[in-house]
Design an enzyme around this catalytic site. Structure first.
Site, PDB file in Angstrom:
ATOM      1  N   ASP A   1      -6.816  -8.162   4.390  1.00  0.00           N
ATOM      2  CA  ASP A   1      -6.060  -9.073   3.513  1.00  0.00           C
ATOM      3  C   ASP A   1      -5.565 -10.313   4.250  1.00  0.00           C
ATOM      4  O   ASP A   1      -4.931 -11.182   3.636  1.00  0.00           O
ATOM      5  CB  ASP A   1      -4.867  -8.330   2.900  1.00  0.00           C
ATOM      6  CG  ASP A   1      -5.319  -7.250   1.925  1.00  0.00           C
ATOM      7  OD1 ASP A   1      -6.423  -7.381   1.352  1.00  0.00           O
ATOM      8  OD2 ASP A   1      -4.577  -6.272   1.740  1.00  0.00           O
TER       9      ASP A   1
ATOM     10  N   GLN B   1      -8.975   2.099  -0.527  1.00  0.00           N
ATOM     11  CA  GLN B   1      -8.745   2.383  -1.950  1.00  0.00           C
ATOM     12  C   GLN B   1      -9.687   3.469  -2.431  1.00  0.00           C
ATOM     13  O   GLN B   1      -9.288   4.395  -3.134  1.00  0.00           O
ATOM     14  CB  GLN B   1      -8.937   1.108  -2.772  1.00  0.00           C
ATOM     15  CG  GLN B   1      -7.881   0.052  -2.482  1.00  0.00           C
ATOM     16  CD  GLN B   1      -8.049  -1.192  -3.318  1.00  0.00           C
ATOM     17  OE1 GLN B   1      -9.024  -1.346  -4.037  1.00  0.00           O
ATOM     18  NE2 GLN B   1      -7.100  -2.098  -3.207  1.00  0.00           N
TER      19      GLN B   1
ATOM     20  N   LYS C   1     -12.220  -9.313  -3.699  1.00  0.00           N
ATOM     21  CA  LYS C   1     -10.754  -9.141  -3.712  1.00  0.00           C
ATOM     22  C   LYS C   1     -10.187  -9.784  -4.984  1.00  0.00           C
ATOM     23  O   LYS C   1     -10.925 -10.008  -5.939  1.00  0.00           O
ATOM     24  CB  LYS C   1     -10.160  -9.749  -2.440  1.00  0.00           C
ATOM     25  CG  LYS C   1     -10.562  -8.973  -1.174  1.00  0.00           C
ATOM     26  CD  LYS C   1      -9.985  -7.574  -1.189  1.00  0.00           C
ATOM     27  CE  LYS C   1     -10.446  -6.746  -0.014  1.00  0.00           C
ATOM     28  NZ  LYS C   1     -10.063  -5.339  -0.142  1.00  0.00           N
TER      29      LYS C   1
ATOM     30  N   SER D   1       0.835  -1.212   0.000  1.00  0.00           N
ATOM     31  CA  SER D   1       0.000   0.000   0.000  1.00  0.00           C
ATOM     32  C   SER D   1       0.866   1.256   0.000  1.00  0.00           C
ATOM     33  O   SER D   1       0.601   2.218  -0.734  1.00  0.00           O
ATOM     34  CB  SER D   1      -0.887   0.028   1.246  1.00  0.00           C
ATOM     35  OG  SER D   1      -1.797  -1.038   1.215  1.00  0.00           O
TER      36      SER D   1
HETATM   37  C1  S3P Z   1      -5.505  -1.455   0.038  1.00  0.00           C
HETATM   38  C2  S3P Z   1      -6.717  -1.507   0.655  1.00  0.00           C
HETATM   39  C3  S3P Z   1      -7.477  -2.741   0.844  1.00  0.00           C
HETATM   40  C4  S3P Z   1      -6.628  -3.985   0.637  1.00  0.00           C
HETATM   41  C5  S3P Z   1      -5.702  -3.880  -0.545  1.00  0.00           C
HETATM   42  C6  S3P Z   1      -4.812  -2.665  -0.426  1.00  0.00           C
HETATM   43  C7  S3P Z   1      -4.867  -0.141  -0.154  1.00  0.00           C
HETATM   44  O1  S3P Z   1      -8.535  -2.741  -0.077  1.00  0.00           O
HETATM   45  O2  S3P Z   1      -7.456  -5.123   0.482  1.00  0.00           O
HETATM   46  O3  S3P Z   1      -4.895  -5.041  -0.665  1.00  0.00           O
HETATM   47  O4  S3P Z   1      -3.668  -0.089  -0.435  1.00  0.00           O
HETATM   48  O5  S3P Z   1      -5.574   0.867  -0.006  1.00  0.00           O
HETATM   49  P1  S3P Z   1      -9.906  -1.970   0.278  1.00  0.00           P
HETATM   50  O6  S3P Z   1      -9.523  -0.673   0.834  1.00  0.00           O
HETATM   51  O7  S3P Z   1     -10.655  -1.812  -1.009  1.00  0.00           O
HETATM   52  O8  S3P Z   1     -10.604  -2.866   1.260  1.00  0.00           O
END
Ligand code: S3P
Length: 453
Positions: free
Chosen positions: A331, A181, A358, A34
């Site tokens: 995750d 995200q 996912k 991330s």
């Molecule tokens: C992430 C947010 C998560 C996670 C992904 C990375 C990010 O998704 O599952 O692997 O970097 O913001 P969501 O925010 O859609 O749940």
């Protein structure tokens, strides 16, 4: 030079055998996925040269680097994990000459959609078969309020064409799903708008974007609101180039740590792991299950807490994991399910609806992973219920559905089970954890326990 791009044809199965020896030693896992995406994105929107160290050189992050290059930023790899970005400034990106292929990465596609919504040109995003199945309406709908226009396949799926707004409007949104995200896409768009963008999240999700925005000089205020947070971001700042040291990914550290908890006699240290409290739900849950999991050398790096984690094998018991914890370990459910299968008693993981969208339908695929290896498991609405009975039989072939975390979770199960576990495909592990098998094999010498079947 490492390049983005993964052929979708030749499968690479992999097998893990019950480890003949305890797992011991100290390892470092690759950089946080991330933070790596975000470090590249914010550096590309800053003015001047930023240096990033510890960058994850997994396929997902390389896709972000390639897309930023196609948009006019200078992004260069200087040495392993050390990258240099010469940013174009907020509003300084250029129309890409071709479709932007984001591979397997939902984070890359959604965060970039937020930026592209605010650029006065047309761009098109696509991805691999897994990414093309994932919902994008969760970002395109709220981003439309900026004045951007979107055309996608049915169900809001990629490929997605984006005509960015030439004068994007500031946003004021409440997230419909708890997603970092989506939050980050809205903030990235809001950076380009005149005025203040507000984003309210009903439940706090990982706040790396907020931390890095501050680090690059944006004006951002975060206040508690109900059980969640309201974020206010001042638009059109001049972001200043900044250096970022990316910590080890707690989501990757989870695999060697859980392996150590499950293989009798093991003791493993993973150094320099990111410990942002919005990412550490798995570690809290494992401790509730009775795990010996200590944090040492806690410190701060680039606005994020970092520490070394030490796991020691021991018996685990089943627990109930509350739905509110899901965003802080979203995750980690596949690897938690593996730990739950090796525990004694029932583990109930509640509120897992988001797992269905996912890299695969992780709820169904995690249940199938355990079932194929003789573990009693059920899906009850949005909950996953695992009956732990100590060491599981193993011996199964696991379908990984282009999902790196399912592959790694299944291979950890094989180290702890009574018989080897095989995964149909291991290439996608490189999206987040290049060198995964070699790293685990270093912990159980001389022969290692993971190899081609
Ligand atoms: C992430 C947010 C998560 C996670 C992904 C990375 C990010 O998704 O599952 O692997 O970097 O913001 P969501 O925010 O859609 O749940």
């Amino acid at each position: 030079m490492v390049s983005a791009g993964m052929p979708e044809s030749v499968p690479r199965p992999l097998q893990s055998r019950p480890s003949a020896v305890p797992l011991t030693g100290t390892v470092a896992v690759p950089g946080d996925k991330s933070i790596s995406h975000r470090a590249l994105l914010f550096a590309a929107l800053a003015v001047g040269e930023s240096r990033i160290s510890g960058l994850l050189e997994g396929e997902d992050v390389l896709r972000t680097a390639a897309a930023l290059r196609a948009l006019g930023a200078e992004v260069e790899r200087e040495a392993e994990g050390n990258w240099r970005v010469w940013g174009c400034g907020v509003g300084g990106l250029a129309e890409p000459a071709d479709v932007l292929d984001m591979g397997n990465s939902g984070t890359a596609a959604r965060l970039l959609a937020g930026i592209l919504a605010a650029q006065p040109f047309l761009s098109v995003l696509t991805g691999d078969a897994s990414l093309r199945r994932r919902p994008m309406a969760r970002v395109t709908e709220p981003l439309s309020a900026s004045g951007a226009r979107f055309w996608s396949r049915s169900g809001g799926r990629l490929p997605l064409a984006i005509q960015g707004a030439s004068e994007p409007m500031a946003l004021d949104c409440r997230l419909a799903v708890p997603s970092a995200q989506v939050k980050s896409a809205l903030l990235l768009c809001g950076l380009h708008a005149r005025g203040t963008t507000f984003v309210e999240e009903p439940v706090p999700t990982r706040d790396h974007s907020e931390n890095l925005l501050r680090h690059f000089g944006a004006t951002i205020a975060v206040e508690p609101a109900g059980g969640g947070r309201r974020i206010a971001l001042a638009g059109q700042p001049e972001l200043r180039a900044a250096d970022v040291r990316v910590p080890g990914d707690p989501s990757s550290a989870a695999f060697p740590l859980v392996a150590a908890l499950l293989v009798a006699g093991s003791r493993v240290r993973v150094s320099s792991v990111g410990l942002n409290p919005l990412r550490t739900g798995l570690f809290a849950t494992l401790r509730e299950m009775g795990a010996s999991l200590a944090v040492e050398n806690e410190r701060q790096e680039a606005g994020e807490p970092v520490g070394d984690l030490v796991a020691e094998a021991g018996p685990l018991r089943g627990v109930t994991v509350p739905a509110e914890r899901a965003p802080s370990m979203i995750d980690e459910y596949p690897i938690l399910a593996v730990a739950a299968a090796c525990a004694r008693g029932t583990t109930r993981m509640l509120g897992l609806g988001e797992l269905r969208v996912k890299e695969s339908d992780r709820l169904a695929a995690t249940a199938a992973l355990l079932k194929a290896n003789g573990v009693k498991v059920a899906i009850d609405g949005d909950a996953l219920v695992v009956e732990g009975a100590g060491r599981p039989p193993g011996g199964g072939m696991v379908a990984t559905h282009m999902d790196h975390r399912l592959a790694m979770s299944a291979l950890v199960l094989g180290l702890a089970a009574k018989a080897p576990v095989t995964v149909d495909e291991s290439r996608f592990i490189d999206t987040s954890f290049p060198g995964f098998a070699a790293l685990l094999n270093r912990l159980c010498p001389p022969a290692g326990a993971i190899a081609a079947p």
